[in-house]
Enzyme design. Structure first.
Site, PDB file in Angstrom:
ATOM      1  N   CYS A 173      28.993  35.739  36.246  1.00 42.92           N
ATOM      2  CA  CYS A 173      29.269  37.073  36.795  1.00 42.92           C
ATOM      3  C   CYS A 173      29.358  38.152  35.717  1.00 42.92           C
ATOM      4  CB  CYS A 173      30.540  37.045  37.627  1.00 42.92           C
ATOM      5  SG  CYS A 173      30.384  35.936  39.022  1.00 42.92           S
ATOM      6  N   HIS A 192      31.974  44.391  38.868  1.00 42.89           N
ATOM      7  CA  HIS A 192      31.386  43.202  39.476  1.00 42.89           C
ATOM      8  C   HIS A 192      31.917  43.066  40.899  1.00 42.89           C
ATOM      9  CE1 HIS A 192      30.055  39.270  40.302  1.00 42.89           C
ATOM     10  NE2 HIS A 192      31.266  38.745  40.280  1.00 42.89           N
ATOM     11  N   ASN A 229      28.639  38.395  46.906  1.00 50.69           N
ATOM     12  CA  ASN A 229      28.653  38.300  45.443  1.00 50.69           C
ATOM     13  C   ASN A 229      27.281  37.813  44.973  1.00 50.69           C
ATOM     14  OD1 ASN A 229      29.031  37.621  42.759  1.00 50.69           O
ATOM     15  ND2 ASN A 229      30.939  36.509  43.073  1.00 50.69           N
TER      16      ASN A 229
END
Ligand code: UT7
Length: 340
Positions: free
Chosen positions: A116, A267, A297
């Site tokens: 990430c 993020h 995500n």
């Protein structure tokens, strides 16, 4: 001031596959509900690829869009950085596939695996290469196909409802900065990792670390060792703490305050994580641009996807000061400040 060689973002592009999976659609595979997913994460839907689409296919679309937005011919790119945890194949790197699909042979293609935090690690690497003068135009891509590697049974629901497929790309070019208050440039990047927490969010197999001595075997597959596993609460609290810490350090190093920053792009792992970071740093919520509601995500792709959407909506404009932060598996975390 004496001109300073820096990197700046000159183009942004993104791509998500057409197939939209709503929260309620997930109920055909697992016990879950739209209410649970929205309340705990903010996610309403995500995009999934068709069987024949690979990570580098998504990256290609995002890259072409970024090159178009930069008004730069692909022949001018002299480095590809590809951030992904879901590569086309175990090896070679997806950057090599992307380079071939783009038709720009011989330039270096570097894959990075910072999950990430991959996009911000890539931004920092691109920035260093450009500042030293080694490269002038760098294509940085974050792309993921998660949907082919999720445990869609109820056992895997805590992870599988979170992730979506997508790609985002930026083109970074060299620039001479004489007026940092006005000119577009990457001002600061900070990178961190703490491998002591590697197994709080990981996919164990295939891998040489598997104690059976095999890279991948039937038992691993039967036990679901190839699916991502996560200690959700530990990841959640660490994400809030580390993103807040890193971003605070970036702002301090640049001697700017939250009020000086026009927009924050974080993020996208959980809307509640981003709200908690905003609250800790006393960032007004309207200054944080979130996209998780529609994409879930997408790991290395979340930040450039958000940039593309923020530009398209007129929320992100040239000259704005932008704060970035990310956290993910590793643990890895990072922050950055740039003038767009
Ligand atoms: O990109 C970086 C990586 N990822 C993250 O940063 C994610 C960080 N973690 C999180 O976002 C949250 O921890 C989750 C969204 C994953 C989970 O939220 P939570 O509030 O920590 O829930 P929980 O794991 O404590 O689960 C609560 C309940 C459990 O049931 P019981 O034991 O209370 O009966 C779970 O089994 O919710 C259940 N549950 C679900 N129910 C419906 C877990 N997943 C689901 C689901 N649908 N998808």
């Amino acid at each position: 001031m004496t001109p300073m060689k820096c990197a700046r973002i000159v183009g942004v592009g993104a791509y998500v596959p057409d197939r939209v999976i709503k929260n309620d659609d997930l109920k055909q595979w697992m016990e879950t509900s739209d209410e649970w997913i929205v309340q705990r994460t903010g996610i309403k839907e995500r995009h999934w690829v068709k069987p024949e689409q690979s990570t580098s296919d998504l990256a290609l679309e995002a890259s072409l869009a970024a090159l178009k937005s930069a008004g730069l011919d692909k022949s001018k790119i002299d480095l590809i950085i590809f951030a992904t945890l879901s590569p086309d194949h175990v090896f070679p790197g997806s950057g090599c596939y992307l380079q071939s699909k783009l038709g720009i042979p011989e330039i270096p293609a570097l894959d990075i695996r910072q999950q990430c935090s991959g996009f911000l690690y890539g931004l920092s690497i691109a920035d260093q290469f450009i500042r030293t003068g080694m490269y002038k135009n760098v294509l940085l891509v974050g792309a993921e196909v998660h949907s082919k590697g999720l445990d869609l049974s109820t056992k895997g629901r805590d992870v599988s409802v979170l992730f979506g497929d997508g790609a985002g790309a930026v083109v970074l070019s060299a620039t001479e900065v004489t007026d940092p208050a006005k000119q577009s440039f990457i001002w600061n990047t900070r990178l961190h990792a703490d491998g002591a927490h590697a197994e709080e969010l990981w996919a164990a197999a295939p891998g040489t670390g598997m104690p059976s001595g095999n890279w991948l075997d039937e038992q691993m597959v039967a036990e679901g060792k190839h699916f991502p596993q996560m200690n959700g609460k530990r990841v959640f609290t660490s994400a809030v703490r580390r993103m807040s810490e890193s971003l605070t350090a970036t702002l301090k190093e640049c001697k700017v305050t939250v009020a000086d920053v026009d927009l924050f792009l974080f993020h996208q792992a959980n809307l509640r994580i981003n709200e908690a970071v905003a609250d800790q740093l006393q960032i007004p919520r309207e200054k944080v641009f979130n996209t998780i509601q529609h994409y879930g995500n997408t790991t290395a792709a979340t930040i450039p996807l958000g940039m593309r959407d923020a530009v398209a909506k007129g929320v992100l404009k040239p000259g704005m000061l932008v704060g970035l932060a990310a956290f993910g598996s590793g643990f890895t975390w990072s922050s950055a400040l740039l003038r767009f």
